[in-house]
Design a protein around this motif. Structure first.
Motif, PDB file in Angstrom:
ATOM      1  N   ILE A 103       0.838  -1.206   0.000  1.00 16.01           N
ATOM      2  CA  ILE A 103       0.000   0.000   0.000  1.00 16.01           C
ATOM      3  C   ILE A 103       0.870   1.252   0.000  1.00 16.01           C
ATOM      4  CG2 ILE A 103      -1.635   1.342   1.371  1.00 16.01           C
ATOM      5  CD1 ILE A 103      -2.776  -1.345   2.357  1.00 16.01           C
ATOM      6  N   ARG A 104       1.902   1.245   0.815  1.00 13.53           N
ATOM      7  CA  ARG A 104       2.782   2.412   0.895  1.00 13.53           C
ATOM      8  C   ARG A 104       3.485   2.673  -0.425  1.00 13.53           C
ATOM      9  NH1 ARG A 104       5.249   0.806   4.849  1.00 13.53           N
ATOM     10  NH2 ARG A 104       7.117  -0.098   3.898  1.00 13.53           N
ATOM     11  N   HIS A 105       4.010   1.616  -1.021  1.00 10.33           N
ATOM     12  CA  HIS A 105       4.724   1.768  -2.290  1.00 10.33           C
ATOM     13  C   HIS A 105       3.795   2.262  -3.390  1.00 10.33           C
ATOM     14  CE1 HIS A 105       6.892   0.927  -5.948  1.00 10.33           C
ATOM     15  NE2 HIS A 105       5.985   0.033  -6.289  1.00 10.33           N
ATOM     16  N   LEU A 106       2.614   1.656  -3.499  1.00  8.61           N
ATOM     17  CA  LEU A 106       1.689   2.025  -4.566  1.00  8.61           C
ATOM     18  C   LEU A 106       1.132   3.430  -4.367  1.00  8.61           C
ATOM     19  CD1 LEU A 106      -0.193  -1.385  -4.853  1.00  8.61           C
ATOM     20  CD2 LEU A 106       1.389  -0.409  -6.534  1.00  8.61           C
ATOM     21  N   THR A 107       0.891   3.795  -3.122  1.00  8.34           N
ATOM     22  CA  THR A 107       0.408   5.147  -2.830  1.00  8.34           C
ATOM     23  C   THR A 107       1.475   6.180  -3.158  1.00  8.34           C
ATOM     24  OG1 THR A 107      -1.036   4.296  -1.080  1.00  8.34           O
ATOM     25  CG2 THR A 107      -0.560   6.649  -1.056  1.00  8.34           C
ATOM     26  N   ASP A 108       2.728   5.873  -2.825  1.00 11.97           N
ATOM     27  CA  ASP A 108       3.839   6.782  -3.149  1.00 11.97           C
ATOM     28  C   ASP A 108       3.984   6.960  -4.661  1.00 11.97           C
ATOM     29  OD1 ASP A 108       4.378   7.117  -0.481  1.00 11.97           O
ATOM     30  OD2 ASP A 108       6.085   5.732  -0.433  1.00 11.97           O
ATOM     31  N   ALA A 109       3.549   5.941  -5.403  1.00 14.47           N
ATOM     32  CA  ALA A 109       3.624   6.015  -6.865  1.00 14.47           C
ATOM     33  C   ALA A 109       2.370   6.662  -7.463  1.00 14.47           C
ATOM     34  CB  ALA A 109       3.819   4.620  -7.446  1.00 14.47           C
ATOM     35  N   SER A 110       1.551   7.262  -6.589  1.00 14.76           N
ATOM     36  CA  SER A 110       0.353   8.024  -6.992  1.00 14.76           C
ATOM     37  C   SER A 110      -0.816   7.157  -7.450  1.00 14.76           C
ATOM     38  CB  SER A 110       0.700   9.045  -8.094  1.00 14.76           C
ATOM     39  OG  SER A 110       1.668   9.967  -7.624  1.00 14.76           O
ATOM     40  N   HIS A 111      -0.822   5.882  -7.073  1.00 20.42           N
ATOM     41  CA  HIS A 111      -1.955   5.031  -7.382  1.00 20.42           C
ATOM     42  C   HIS A 111      -3.011   5.138  -6.292  1.00 20.42           C
ATOM     43  CE1 HIS A 111       0.185   3.294 -10.713  1.00 20.42           C
ATOM     44  NE2 HIS A 111       1.145   2.824  -9.932  1.00 20.42           N
ATOM     45  N   ALA A 112      -4.271   4.937  -6.663  1.00 22.43           N
ATOM     46  CA  ALA A 112      -5.363   4.880  -5.688  1.00 22.43           C
ATOM     47  C   ALA A 112      -5.499   3.428  -5.246  1.00 22.43           C
ATOM     48  CB  ALA A 112      -6.657   5.366  -6.311  1.00 22.43           C
ATOM     49  N   VAL A 113      -5.307   3.180  -3.956  1.00 16.11           N
ATOM     50  CA  VAL A 113      -5.206   1.805  -3.466  1.00 16.11           C
ATOM     51  C   VAL A 113      -6.310   1.478  -2.463  1.00 16.11           C
ATOM     52  CG1 VAL A 113      -3.685   0.091  -2.407  1.00 16.11           C
ATOM     53  CG2 VAL A 113      -2.702   1.991  -3.709  1.00 16.11           C
ATOM     54  N   ARG A 114      -6.929   0.308  -2.677  1.00 19.61           N
ATOM     55  CA  ARG A 114      -7.814  -0.283  -1.689  1.00 19.61           C
ATOM     56  C   ARG A 114      -7.234  -1.648  -1.367  1.00 19.61           C
ATOM     57  NH1 ARG A 114     -13.365   2.126  -1.928  1.00 19.61           N
ATOM     58  NH2 ARG A 114     -14.183   0.190  -1.040  1.00 19.61           N
ATOM     59  N   SER A 115      -7.459  -2.151  -0.152  1.00 22.34           N
ATOM     60  CA  SER A 115      -6.877  -3.436   0.214  1.00 22.34           C
ATOM     61  C   SER A 115      -7.847  -4.258   1.042  1.00 22.34           C
ATOM     62  CB  SER A 115      -5.572  -3.236   0.991  1.00 22.34           C
ATOM     63  OG  SER A 115      -5.829  -2.627   2.246  1.00 22.34           O
ATOM     64  N   VAL A 116      -7.744  -5.570   0.879  1.00 17.72           N
ATOM     65  CA  VAL A 116      -8.528  -6.518   1.663  1.00 17.72           C
ATOM     66  C   VAL A 116      -7.632  -7.686   2.020  1.00 17.72           C
ATOM     67  CG1 VAL A 116     -10.749  -5.889   0.644  1.00 17.72           C
ATOM     68  CG2 VAL A 116      -9.350  -7.663  -0.440  1.00 17.72           C
ATOM     69  N   GLY A 117      -8.088  -8.488   3.001  1.00 17.45           N
ATOM     70  CA  GLY A 117      -7.262  -9.600   3.463  1.00 17.45           C
ATOM     71  C   GLY A 117      -7.828 -10.971   3.178  1.00 17.45           C
ATOM     72  N   THR A 118      -9.003 -11.031   2.530  1.00 21.62           N
ATOM     73  CA  THR A 118      -9.613 -12.322   2.217  1.00 21.62           C
ATOM     74  C   THR A 118     -10.142 -12.341   0.789  1.00 21.62           C
ATOM     75  OG1 THR A 118     -11.863 -11.726   2.914  1.00 21.62           O
ATOM     76  CG2 THR A 118     -10.359 -12.536   4.635  1.00 21.62           C
ATOM     77  N   ALA A 119     -10.373 -13.555   0.300  1.00 22.42           N
ATOM     78  CA  ALA A 119     -10.883 -13.716  -1.059  1.00 22.42           C
ATOM     79  C   ALA A 119     -12.315 -13.211  -1.185  1.00 22.42           C
ATOM     80  CB  ALA A 119     -10.813 -15.193  -1.456  1.00 22.42           C
ATOM     81  N   LEU A 120     -13.140 -13.482  -0.191  1.00 21.36           N
ATOM     82  CA  LEU A 120     -14.534 -13.051  -0.256  1.00 21.36           C
ATOM     83  C   LEU A 120     -14.643 -11.532  -0.251  1.00 21.36           C
ATOM     84  CD1 LEU A 120     -16.310 -15.676   2.032  1.00 21.36           C
ATOM     85  CD2 LEU A 120     -16.168 -15.600  -0.461  1.00 21.36           C
ATOM     86  N   GLU A 121     -13.791 -10.881   0.531  1.00 16.54           N
ATOM     87  CA  GLU A 121     -13.779  -9.410   0.518  1.00 16.54           C
ATOM     88  C   GLU A 121     -13.363  -8.898  -0.854  1.00 16.54           C
ATOM     89  OE1 GLU A 121     -12.592  -7.728   4.862  1.00 16.54           O
ATOM     90  OE2 GLU A 121     -11.090  -9.028   3.914  1.00 16.54           O
TER      91      GLU A 121
END
Length: 234
Positions: free
Chosen positions: A18-36
């Motif tokens: 998340i930190r790397h992608l955000t620093d690269a100006s991407h809009a990031v969402r994250s989840v921890g499971t397949a169903l999510e």
């Protein structure tokens, strides 16, 4: 900037991505499971998904198949599994690319950029392209539709890109290096990637490598697309 969904249950790895992608100006969402992840892609339009295989609720390869049932979003699989058969299975299940853990952020960035270029180049922007016809095969690059003898072909984004590229050069043997560069946007890669997608495309065209109709592989040279019966007698 791209909209990215990170599917990763390891909090340390997830935070780093998340930190790397955000620093690269991407809009990031994250989840921890397949169903999510499935819920997210059903309600939010993403440009790319980074999918870990070792998820707590569902194996990532099964999650990939389920994702492919509801969306054609490019998926980069992040896995610690480096078994060749497993990689082939992932590509067959619809993965656009894969990274073997551990990987560097630079490697991830390069793979993401290549996947996004492919997706955007196939979005239908720019001047309309003529409908391509090779025997009973019809390929419409603008609508991203293909038919065989009047029947619609259900192709993934990569399969369509590969078919359309070859259809623009009927009867011409295209070197594998050129396919990697033009279809996969990679200057290097494994022939296995091409072979897997060719195999999958052949099945949808109703043929096999042993009994080809449209797709012909010249060992050590490349691949050509031509109508049945076009090959000179041997």
């Amino acid at each position: 900037m791209a909209s990215v969904l990170v599917v990763e249950d390891d909090q340390f790895v997830r935070s780093a991505l998340i930190r790397h992608l955000t620093d690269a100006s991407h809009a990031v969402r994250s989840v921890g499971t397949a169903l999510e992840a499935l819920r997210e892609v059903a309600h939010v339009r993403f440009d790319v998904v980074i999918l870990d295989l070792g998820l707590p609720d569902l194996d990532g390869s099964e999650a990939l198949k389920m994702l492919r049932g509801i969306t054609d979003v490019p998926v980069i699989v992040a896995t610690a599994r480096d078994d060749e058969a497993e990689i082939v299975r992932l590509l067959n299940a619809g993965a656009d690319d894969y990274l073997t853990k551990p990987f560097s952020v630079e490697h991830l960035s390069a793979r993401m950029a290549a996947v996004l270029r492919r997706a955007r180049s196939g979005s239908g922007e720019g001047q309309p392209s003529p409908v391509l016809r090779v025997g009973g095969l019809t390929v419409d690059p603008l609508r991203r539709q293909a038919e065989l003898d009047g029947a619609r072909l259900d192709l993934t984004r990569r399969e369509f890109d590969l078919l359309a590229f070859l259809a623009r050069r009927p009867g011409v043997v295209v070197p594998r290096k050129e396919l990697l560069a033009e279809v996969w946007q990679q200057s290097y890669g494994d022939d296995q990637t091409i072979d897997v997608h060719l195999s999958w495309l052949r099945r949808k065209l109703g043929e096999t490598a042993a009994s080809p109709r449209y797709l012909h592989t010249l060992r050590g040279v490349g691949v050509k697309l031509e109508p049945p019966g076009a090959e000179a007698p041997r």
